[in-house]
Motif scaffolding. Structure first.
Motif, PDB file in Angstrom:
ATOM      1  N   GLY A 140       0.811  -1.211   0.000  1.00 63.00           N
ATOM      2  CA  GLY A 140       0.000   0.000   0.000  1.00 63.00           C
ATOM      3  C   GLY A 140       0.844   1.260   0.000  1.00 63.00           C
ATOM      4  O   GLY A 140       0.538   2.228  -0.708  1.00 63.00           O
ATOM      5  N   VAL A 141       1.913   1.255   0.782  1.00 60.74           N
ATOM      6  CA  VAL A 141       2.813   2.407   0.810  1.00 60.74           C
ATOM      7  C   VAL A 141       3.453   2.622  -0.555  1.00 60.74           C
ATOM      8  O   VAL A 141       3.581   3.761  -1.033  1.00 60.74           O
ATOM      9  CB  VAL A 141       3.895   2.217   1.896  1.00 60.74           C
ATOM     10  N   LEU A 142       3.843   1.541  -1.229  1.00 60.55           N
ATOM     11  CA  LEU A 142       4.438   1.652  -2.565  1.00 60.55           C
ATOM     12  C   LEU A 142       3.448   2.244  -3.567  1.00 60.55           C
ATOM     13  O   LEU A 142       3.830   3.041  -4.433  1.00 60.55           O
ATOM     14  CB  LEU A 142       4.921   0.282  -3.044  1.00 60.55           C
ATOM     15  N   ILE A 143       2.173   1.874  -3.457  1.00 65.05           N
ATOM     16  CA  ILE A 143       1.162   2.438  -4.350  1.00 65.05           C
ATOM     17  C   ILE A 143       0.988   3.933  -4.089  1.00 65.05           C
ATOM     18  O   ILE A 143       0.882   4.730  -5.028  1.00 65.05           O
ATOM     19  CB  ILE A 143      -0.181   1.692  -4.182  1.00 65.05           C
ATOM     20  N   VAL A 144       0.988   4.322  -2.814  1.00 64.65           N
ATOM     21  CA  VAL A 144       0.908   5.745  -2.480  1.00 64.65           C
ATOM     22  C   VAL A 144       2.093   6.493  -3.066  1.00 64.65           C
ATOM     23  O   VAL A 144       1.943   7.571  -3.669  1.00 64.65           O
ATOM     24  CB  VAL A 144       0.851   5.952  -0.952  1.00 64.65           C
ATOM     25  N   GLY A 165       9.139 -11.343  -1.023  1.00 62.45           N
ATOM     26  CA  GLY A 165       8.403 -12.438  -1.660  1.00 62.45           C
ATOM     27  C   GLY A 165       6.917 -12.192  -1.815  1.00 62.45           C
ATOM     28  O   GLY A 165       6.262 -12.854  -2.627  1.00 62.45           O
ATOM     29  N   ILE A 166       6.359 -11.242  -1.053  1.00 63.50           N
ATOM     30  CA  ILE A 166       4.927 -10.941  -1.156  1.00 63.50           C
ATOM     31  C   ILE A 166       4.696  -9.484  -1.535  1.00 63.50           C
ATOM     32  O   ILE A 166       4.020  -9.185  -2.520  1.00 63.50           O
ATOM     33  CB  ILE A 166       4.193 -11.274   0.161  1.00 63.50           C
ATOM     34  N   ALA A 167       5.264  -8.550  -0.761  1.00 58.25           N
ATOM     35  CA  ALA A 167       4.957  -7.127  -0.972  1.00 58.25           C
ATOM     36  C   ALA A 167       5.377  -6.648  -2.355  1.00 58.25           C
ATOM     37  O   ALA A 167       4.576  -6.016  -3.065  1.00 58.25           O
ATOM     38  CB  ALA A 167       5.640  -6.281   0.111  1.00 58.25           C
ATOM     39  N   LEU A 168       6.623  -6.909  -2.745  1.00 55.97           N
ATOM     40  CA  LEU A 168       7.103  -6.422  -4.040  1.00 55.97           C
ATOM     41  C   LEU A 168       6.364  -7.059  -5.209  1.00 55.97           C
ATOM     42  O   LEU A 168       5.876  -6.345  -6.101  1.00 55.97           O
ATOM     43  CB  LEU A 168       8.616  -6.642  -4.157  1.00 55.97           C
ATOM     44  N   PRO A 169       6.228  -8.410  -5.261  1.00 56.90           N
ATOM     45  CA  PRO A 169       5.432  -8.997  -6.351  1.00 56.90           C
ATOM     46  C   PRO A 169       3.975  -8.545  -6.346  1.00 56.90           C
ATOM     47  O   PRO A 169       3.371  -8.352  -7.401  1.00 56.90           O
ATOM     48  CB  PRO A 169       5.548 -10.508  -6.110  1.00 56.90           C
ATOM     49  N   LEU A 170       3.400  -8.375  -5.146  1.00 52.51           N
ATOM     50  CA  LEU A 170       2.014  -7.909  -5.052  1.00 52.51           C
ATOM     51  C   LEU A 170       1.884  -6.519  -5.657  1.00 52.51           C
ATOM     52  O   LEU A 170       0.921  -6.236  -6.395  1.00 52.51           O
ATOM     53  CB  LEU A 170       1.564  -7.905  -3.592  1.00 52.51           C
ATOM     54  N   VAL A 172       3.904  -5.159  -7.954  1.00 56.61           N
ATOM     55  CA  VAL A 172       4.142  -5.244  -9.400  1.00 56.61           C
ATOM     56  C   VAL A 172       2.918  -5.791 -10.119  1.00 56.61           C
ATOM     57  O   VAL A 172       2.467  -5.244 -11.134  1.00 56.61           O
ATOM     58  CB  VAL A 172       5.381  -6.120  -9.694  1.00 56.61           C
ATOM     59  N   VAL A 173       2.349  -6.878  -9.582  1.00 54.52           N
ATOM     60  CA  VAL A 173       1.181  -7.499 -10.225  1.00 54.52           C
ATOM     61  C   VAL A 173      -0.017  -6.552 -10.193  1.00 54.52           C
ATOM     62  O   VAL A 173      -0.756  -6.428 -11.183  1.00 54.52           O
ATOM     63  CB  VAL A 173       0.845  -8.837  -9.530  1.00 54.52           C
ATOM     64  N   THR A 174      -0.215  -5.876  -9.078  1.00 57.80           N
ATOM     65  CA  THR A 174      -1.350  -4.955  -8.964  1.00 57.80           C
ATOM     66  C   THR A 174      -1.218  -3.797  -9.947  1.00 57.80           C
ATOM     67  O   THR A 174      -2.194  -3.388 -10.591  1.00 57.80           O
ATOM     68  CB  THR A 174      -1.457  -4.425  -7.527  1.00 57.80           C
ATOM     69  N   MET A 175      -0.013  -3.266 -10.082  1.00 58.42           N
ATOM     70  CA  MET A 175       0.201  -2.161 -11.010  1.00 58.42           C
ATOM     71  C   MET A 175       0.096  -2.642 -12.461  1.00 58.42           C
ATOM     72  O   MET A 175      -0.598  -2.027 -13.285  1.00 58.42           O
ATOM     73  CB  MET A 175       1.567  -1.524 -10.767  1.00 58.42           C
ATOM     74  N   ALA A 176       0.787  -3.732 -12.785  1.00 56.04           N
ATOM     75  CA  ALA A 176       0.875  -4.179 -14.178  1.00 56.04           C
ATOM     76  C   ALA A 176      -0.405  -4.831 -14.675  1.00 56.04           C
ATOM     77  O   ALA A 176      -0.732  -4.728 -15.866  1.00 56.04           O
ATOM     78  CB  ALA A 176       2.045  -5.148 -14.342  1.00 56.04           C
ATOM     79  N   SER A 177      -1.140  -5.484 -13.789  1.00 57.76           N
ATOM     80  CA  SER A 177      -2.308  -6.251 -14.225  1.00 57.76           C
ATOM     81  C   SER A 177      -3.639  -5.632 -13.844  1.00 57.76           C
ATOM     82  O   SER A 177      -4.687  -6.154 -14.226  1.00 57.76           O
ATOM     83  CB  SER A 177      -2.239  -7.677 -13.642  1.00 57.76           C
ATOM     84  N   ALA A 218       8.270 -17.754  -5.077  1.00 58.26           N
ATOM     85  CA  ALA A 218       8.582 -17.953  -6.490  1.00 58.26           C
ATOM     86  C   ALA A 218       8.360 -16.713  -7.337  1.00 58.26           C
ATOM     87  O   ALA A 218       9.059 -16.520  -8.341  1.00 58.26           O
ATOM     88  CB  ALA A 218       7.752 -19.115  -7.039  1.00 58.26           C
ATOM     89  N   ALA A 219       7.394 -15.877  -6.986  1.00 59.83           N
ATOM     90  CA  ALA A 219       7.092 -14.712  -7.830  1.00 59.83           C
ATOM     91  C   ALA A 219       8.301 -13.791  -7.957  1.00 59.83           C
ATOM     92  O   ALA A 219       8.609 -13.295  -9.043  1.00 59.83           O
ATOM     93  CB  ALA A 219       5.893 -13.955  -7.265  1.00 59.83           C
ATOM     94  N   PHE A 220       8.999 -13.559  -6.844  1.00 59.37           N
ATOM     95  CA  PHE A 220      10.182 -12.691  -6.882  1.00 59.37           C
ATOM     96  C   PHE A 220      11.275 -13.320  -7.734  1.00 59.37           C
ATOM     97  O   PHE A 220      11.874 -12.650  -8.586  1.00 59.37           O
ATOM     98  CB  PHE A 220      10.687 -12.446  -5.460  1.00 59.37           C
TER      99      PHE A 220
END
Length: 404
Positions: A114-118, A228-233, A235-240, A382-384
């Motif tokens: 959430g902080v990264l999205i902000v 393993g969760i925050a960064l891929p989450l 990226v996926v939320t932004m890209a997809s 695995a996502a990272f």
């Protein structure tokens, strides 16, 4: 000369359908958006350690935060801006598994995302950095994490054919005649199957779990969950979700208020994280329902459809706990089957996008396979590693001049 009574009534007649179409479109947007993917959200939250109560709280927190966000953005911008929970993000959680530190560490990862999205809304260079991640690799990572979920309906068909076959058959029939309602129809059939199963086996449904309730979890922060969760989450939320959501509205002639949208969705994710919400974002697939012709011919009034969907989401939030309680009594594999059917279209689109450019196919294939393998190393999922491996392969194989 004063207007006749007939003249004064005529405008009211013409305004009625202009208002009713956006209202209906907004309700349909909420129903389709909620019912077509809430099973994915529950599967993802439970995979990273949420109990039944915590998963119900997460579903409630997500629905409340993006429902309020839709009301604010559509009212302020007078544009048909709709929000949703991150369905690809939930699928990512389902493949990530329990992180080191358990559920509190997963909640901490949601908070970081959430902080990264902000920050994406506040710091333009961060948004540009996001755009530097090759689309093919981001989509390949998404397709890889979706694979295990999309296999679930067919695995369940082998173990419980009498329970799962009606769900798949209803989905297939609706895909033929009304694709938009295919997953909601599958969900209705699944709920019917669950009802029969509960009655036949005498499963008790606790009445105290039918009312919505938020459960606080104090976040903890670990390196494994962050990477393993925050960064891929993020990226996926932004890209997809966020980037496609912007493209959908642009296709209907609307410019998304990017900065306010990122601030609202990022802040909503931060607020919802301690209660189990993983991420909210711009709607992508359901965005067309509120922005398209179904919301009325007057494009300046289609924001009413988005606003109505926000109100409808708040109503649906009241049923979140009851849904979680009912599906918790489902036979093993049935909820996962519905989630897999809901994600088939997303996985197909992700694969097509990942392999669209011939020069990117090897890197995208490596990314897909690593993500699908479930590789976990050093406490990082695995996502990272999929994204890291794809970037490395792409860097090695690309001619240097094309990397400049």
């Amino acid at each position: 000369m004063p207007a006749s009574p007939l003249d004064t009534r005529q405008p009211r007649k013409s305004r009625s359908p202009q208002l009713s179409r956006p209202l209906v479109a907004g309700i349909v947007t909420a129903l389709v958006g909620f019912t077509s993917s809430f099973a994915v959200v529950l599967a993802g939250l439970k995979a990273v350690g949420a109990s039944q109560e915590q998963a119900a709280s997460g579903l409630l927190a997500l629905t409340l935060t993006f429902g309020v966000g839709v009301l604010w953005l559509s009212w302020r911008s007078r544009l048909p801006v709709t929000l949703a929970w991150s369905t690809p993000g939930a699928a990512l959680l389902a493949s990530a598994g329990l992180p080191d530190g358990g559920w509190p560490a997963a909640v901490g990862a949601f908070l970081i995302a959430g902080v990264l999205i902000v920050l994406t809304g506040l710091v333009p260079p961060l948004g540009r950095l996001m755009e530097m991640i090759p689309t093919a690799l981001a989509q390949a990572m998404l397709a890889g994490v979706l694979l295990s979920l999309c296999l679930a309906p067919f695995k369940a068909l082998g173990t419980a054919p009498l329970l799962v076959a009606p769900v798949i058959l209803s989905w297939l029939i609706m895909m033929k005649f009304a694709p938009r309602w295919s997953v909601p129809a599958a969900l209705i059939v699944a709920l019917g199957v669950i009802g029969i199963y509960i009655a036949a086996n005498g499963v008790a449904i606790p009445g105290n779990r039918l009312l919505p309730e938020l459960h606080w979890t104090t976040p903890s922060f670990t390196f494994g969950a962050a990477s393993g969760i925050a960064l891929p989450l993020f990226v996926v939320t932004m890209a997809s979700q966020n980037i496609p959501g912007t493209a959908v509205l642009k296709s209907f002639g609307y410019a998304v208020p990017w900065r306010p949208s990122m601030l609202v969705t990022g802040a909503g994710t931060v607020l919802g994280a301690p209660f189990g919400g993983h991420a909210i974002n711009l709607a992508a697939l359901s965005a067309a329902l509120a922005a398209g012709d179904e919301a009325g011919e007057d494009r300046s009034r289609r924001w009413i459809a988005a606003f109505t969907s926000g109100l409808a989401y708040l109503v649906l939030a009241a049923f979140s706990a009851a849904l979680v309680t009912v599906v918790a009594a489902a036979p093993p594999g049935l909820l996962e089957a519905v989630a897999g059917l809901a994600l088939l279209g997303t996985m197909a689109s992700a694969i097509a996008s990942a392999l669209a450019v011939a020069e990117e196919r090897i890197g995208a294939s490596v990314t897909f396979l690593v993500a699908a393998s479930g590789l976990s190393f050093g406490g990082i999922g695995a996502a990272f590693w999929a994204l890291a491996a794809g970037i490395l392969v792409r860097w090695v194989l690309k001619p240097r001049e094309s990397l400049k």
